[in-house]
Design an enzyme around this catalytic site. Structure first.
Site, PDB file in Angstrom:
ATOM      1  N   GLY A 187       0.822  -1.214   0.000  1.00 33.51           N
ATOM      2  CA  GLY A 187       0.000   0.000   0.000  1.00 33.51           C
ATOM      3  C   GLY A 187       0.850   1.255   0.000  1.00 33.51           C
ATOM      4  O   GLY A 187       0.411   2.323   0.418  1.00 33.51           O
ATOM      5  N   ASP A 228       1.674  -2.365  -4.493  1.00 32.62           N
ATOM      6  CA  ASP A 228       0.407  -1.641  -4.420  1.00 32.62           C
ATOM      7  C   ASP A 228      -0.480  -2.038  -5.595  1.00 32.62           C
ATOM      8  O   ASP A 228      -0.007  -2.138  -6.735  1.00 32.62           O
ATOM      9  CB  ASP A 228       0.648  -0.130  -4.433  1.00 32.62           C
ATOM     10  N   ASP A 239      -1.565  -7.176  -5.762  1.00 30.01           N
ATOM     11  CA  ASP A 239      -2.597  -7.218  -4.733  1.00 30.01           C
ATOM     12  C   ASP A 239      -2.110  -8.073  -3.565  1.00 30.01           C
ATOM     13  O   ASP A 239      -1.630  -9.193  -3.775  1.00 30.01           O
ATOM     14  CB  ASP A 239      -3.870  -7.820  -5.347  1.00 30.01           C
ATOM     15  N   THR A 265      -9.619  -7.259   1.590  1.00 26.13           N
ATOM     16  CA  THR A 265      -8.296  -6.644   1.701  1.00 26.13           C
ATOM     17  C   THR A 265      -7.797  -6.617   3.135  1.00 26.13           C
ATOM     18  O   THR A 265      -6.646  -6.968   3.415  1.00 26.13           O
ATOM     19  CB  THR A 265      -8.326  -5.213   1.137  1.00 26.13           C
ATOM     20  N   THR A 281      -5.899   0.819  13.399  1.00 26.56           N
ATOM     21  CA  THR A 281      -6.527   2.123  13.583  1.00 26.56           C
ATOM     22  C   THR A 281      -7.166   2.227  14.957  1.00 26.56           C
ATOM     23  O   THR A 281      -7.570   1.201  15.534  1.00 26.56           O
ATOM     24  CB  THR A 281      -7.604   2.364  12.500  1.00 26.56           C
ATOM     25  N   ASP A 282      -7.280   3.438  15.462  1.00 21.68           N
ATOM     26  CA  ASP A 282      -7.964   3.625  16.744  1.00 21.68           C
ATOM     27  C   ASP A 282      -9.455   3.303  16.657  1.00 21.68           C
ATOM     28  O   ASP A 282     -10.111   3.062  17.671  1.00 21.68           O
ATOM     29  CB  ASP A 282      -7.771   5.052  17.260  1.00 21.68           C
ATOM     30  N   GLU A 283      -9.989   3.220  15.428  1.00 19.46           N
ATOM     31  CA  GLU A 283     -11.414   2.960  15.283  1.00 19.46           C
ATOM     32  C   GLU A 283     -11.798   1.540  15.684  1.00 19.46           C
ATOM     33  O   GLU A 283     -12.981   1.243  15.864  1.00 19.46           O
ATOM     34  CB  GLU A 283     -11.867   3.268  13.854  1.00 19.46           C
ATOM     35  N   TYR A 312     -15.765  -0.928   8.241  1.00 17.62           N
ATOM     36  CA  TYR A 312     -14.335  -0.642   8.087  1.00 17.62           C
ATOM     37  C   TYR A 312     -13.580  -0.990   9.361  1.00 17.62           C
ATOM     38  O   TYR A 312     -12.581  -1.726   9.340  1.00 17.62           O
ATOM     39  CB  TYR A 312     -14.118   0.831   7.731  1.00 17.62           C
ATOM     40  N   LYS A 339     -10.706  -3.965  10.014  1.00 16.60           N
ATOM     41  CA  LYS A 339      -9.369  -3.664  10.519  1.00 16.60           C
ATOM     42  C   LYS A 339      -9.100  -4.393  11.829  1.00 16.60           C
ATOM     43  O   LYS A 339      -7.971  -4.856  12.075  1.00 16.60           O
ATOM     44  CB  LYS A 339      -9.207  -2.162  10.707  1.00 16.60           C
ATOM     45  N   PRO A 398     -19.482  20.070   3.836  1.00 16.80           N
ATOM     46  CA  PRO A 398     -20.536  19.355   4.543  1.00 16.80           C
ATOM     47  C   PRO A 398     -20.050  18.802   5.884  1.00 16.80           C
ATOM     48  O   PRO A 398     -19.029  18.107   5.950  1.00 16.80           O
ATOM     49  CB  PRO A 398     -20.872  18.209   3.583  1.00 16.80           C
TER      50      PRO A 398
END
Length: 336
Positions: free
Chosen positions: A8, A34, A60, A99, A126-128, A150, A154, A205
């Site tokens: 990536g 990538d 990939d 992925t 990720t922190d998510e 998402y 992850k 927005p």
């Protein structure tokens, strides 16, 4: 490390990390793998493409043959390859699962095949994956409660990577970073989207009332953290990476307006997205104990980022011309 594989590496954070390697090492050997999907862009690597020791391979991470073809002699693997946009995941879940989970599995299996040479595998999470937190901050021991496809994908890749440390002894480290920003980010992301919207005379927005709180991390600070962990991190550990600078989306927007000379009449509040996390916050003391500190405060970083986009219309205009109008207007749930 003698030879890096950056998956990536034509994306936003990956490309910045490749550039960082050439800043801090004299002659790094760097292989970028990538797929060049919508957010992968060879222009991101143009200033290092001719450097000695640099190789780009289109491929990939879900393709075992492609991965095996670039793994020989690799000392460190850093996996940035991912589907990353929350809004996209609400409408296209399968590509995220493929992925962010199957691709991670393929990479880890290849690392197993080359365990004699690979000294470090960094899984960029990720922190998510933690979900939202209304008070306090997440530590690396906090439970994972992802609230969108998402984040869930992850989290799956994150835990799969850890399982290969626990089961097979692979030299795995997982990073969980807060929101990144800086040059070369794809223009669907909120900061470049707002800057470029304003440059084009469009409104910006804001989901809901803009009270969502995010911790912003300048991309170069993220790169320095990853580099620190490649050389000094402990295998099998998770490290939070945050900028330590929490602001609401509305505060962020107002600063972008100020930097671009626009007024608040350009703000348009739009319907919130489902499961929108109110606040993210990371405790990064574990990483800081290794001697890492972020260098950029958000106002300095945002100023430099804004100036970069305003001065690089030739970079983002072609990308934005291909962007679904729903991401530009904020009406992500409208039909095309």
């Amino acid at each position: 490390m003698k030879r890096y594989l950056i998956t990536g590496g034509a994306g936003f954070i990956g490309a910045n990390f490749v550039k960082y390697l050439y800043e801090v090492e004299e002659n790094p050997q760097v292989v970028v793998l990538d797929k060049l999907t919508y957010s992968g862009n060879l222009d991101n690597l143009a200033d290092v493409a001719d450097r000695e020791g640099f190789t780009f391979v289109k491929g990939d991470i879900c393709d075992p043959e492609a991965v095996e073809s670039v793994m020989d002699g690799v000392s460190a693997v850093v996996n940035f390859a991912a589907e990353v946009a929350v809004d996209r995941s609400l409408n296209d879940k399968e590509s995220f699962l493929k992925t962010d989970m199957i691709g991670v599995h393929v990479l880890l299996e290849s690392v197993r095949n080359h365990a004699d040479t690979v000294q470090r595998y960094i899984q960029i999470s990720t922190d998510e994956v933690y979900g939202q937190i209304l008070e306090g901050s997440f530590t690396e021991q906090s439970p994972l409660m992802p609230r969108n496809p998402y984040a869930a994908s992850k989290a799956g890749g994150d835990r799969l990577a850890y399982s290969y440390f626990a089961s097979y002894g692979l030299p795995v480290i997982i990073t969980r970073a807060s929101n990144n920003y800086g040059p070369w980010a794809y223009p669907e992301k909120v900061i470049p989207l707002f800057i470029t919207n304003l440059a084009e005379g469009r409104d910006v927005p804001i989901f809901g009332d803009g009270s969502q709180i995010r911790d912003w991390l300048y991309v170069k600070d993220h790169c320095s953290a990853i580099y620190k962990l490649i050389h000094e991190g402990k295998n099998g550990e998770v490290y939070n990476v945050g900028g330590g600078q929490e602001i609401t989306n509305l505060e962020l927007t107002k600063e972008i307006l100020r930097l671009t000379g626009a007024d608040e009449s350009r703000i348009r509040f739009v319907a919130d997205r489902p499961g929108h996390d109110l606040r993210y916050s990371l405790n990064c003391e574990k990483l800081k104990s290794l001697g890492w500190q972020p260098e950029y405060d958000w106002k300095r970083g945002l100023k430099e980022t804004t100036e970069w986009y305003l001065n690089h219309e030739d970079y983002w205009k072609p990308l934005k011309a291909k962007l679904d109008k729903r991401y530009i207007t904020g009406f992500w749930n409208e039909k095309k």
